[in-house]
Write a protein that holds these residues in place. Structure first.
Motif: not given
Length: 285
Positions: A136-138, A217-219, A231-232
């Motif tokens: 996640s972003l956090l 982190a996703l592409a 998600e980011f």
């Protein structure tokens, strides 16, 4: 030839060598920037900035990437700024000069040179798995906060050290407590240096991809994040994704995204330089 003459010639030789190395570095950087501008400048338009990722290069945009970068930047600032400044103030103003304090100072300075992927592995274990935050972003912001905390602490301490002792003594003479002196005198006088260090640390965090890839982190993210638990993706990961594809059109997209990322970095560095110069003019000892 005397020793003084020999030392003078050595100094001149080192100066010439330093100027030569600097010139070569600037030439290489200029060639790189010119190539990026030629390849990507024509691709930057409004649609490129507000479009979602796509399998077709002509339709692909960086909306989710720069939105994720903005989220990461804000969250990292909220986490790292108060913690780093508080730690720097404590170590400089309150901590006793013991062997333990010296040990902590040395290790904090050494942590600033640890490869960023190590922080990614640490964030993967603590924030993603143990705290169950997921990719996640956090979790990403907490990982990058660990990355830049040593830099923030060191710059905070250096900025506080630059405040003359006479200001503290004058405040104590007027009856102020230690905390009142730090809050009303020391921190305002050193705030420009502290803020400069924080912004430069954030500019490093903005360009990091390795620790965010490690934490998951996703592409490809087909939506913009709306909360810290979403998600980011970020611009460096999007650039990495596009450069790994064989199509030339995706390489053009990557060059355009690099230009956007460079603009963000230059903007942060410009703000840091402006604040430093403003503080130097405002505060005269």
């Amino acid at each position: 030839m005397t020793n003084s003459d020999l030392n003078r010639y050595k100094d001149k030789a080192f100066q010439v060598f330093g100027i030569f190395c600097t010139f070569i570095g600037l030439v290489v950087l200029a060639i790189f920037l010119i190539g990026i501008l030629i390849d990507g400048l024509g691709r930057i338009d409004w649609d490129f900035l507000v479009s979602l990722p796509s399998r077709r290069a002509s339709r692909a945009g960086i909306l989710t990437a720069w939105a994720g970068t903005l989220w990461i930047l804000v969250l990292t600032t909220i986490i790292a700024f108060p913690l780093g400044v508080a730690a720097g103030v404590y170590l400089e103003e309150y901590a006793r000069k013991t062997k333990l304090a010296n040990f902590l100072e040395i290790n904090i300075a050494n942590l600033a040179g640890v490869p960023s992927i190590i922080y990614g592995l640490l964030g993967l274990e603590i924030f993603v798995r143990q705290m169950k935050l997921g990719p996640s972003l956090l979790a990403g912001a907490l990982t990058l906060s660990l990355l830049i905390l040593p830099i923030v602490i060191v710059t905070t301490r250096e900025a506080i050290k630059a405040v003359p002792r006479s200001i503290r003594e004058a405040s104590f003479a007027l009856g102020a407590s230690k905390w009142q002196t730090i809050w009303n005198q020391v921190l305002p006088a050193s705030f420009g240096g502290i803020l400069t260090g924080v912004i430069l640390a954030l500019s490093r965090a903005v360009g990091e991809a390795a620790p965010l890839i490690v934490i998951g982190a996703l592409a490809y993210v087909p939506f913009t994040p709306s909360s810290p638990l979403d998600e980011f993706t970020v611009l460096p990961i999007q650039i990495f994704n596009w450069t790994s594809r064989p199509q030339a059109a995706f390489l053009t997209n990557a060059a355009a995204a690099i230009i956007v990322l460079l603009l963000i970095t230059f903007l942060l560095n410009g703000i840091a330089v402006y604040l430093r110069n403003r503080q130097q003019k405002k505060v005269k000892w």
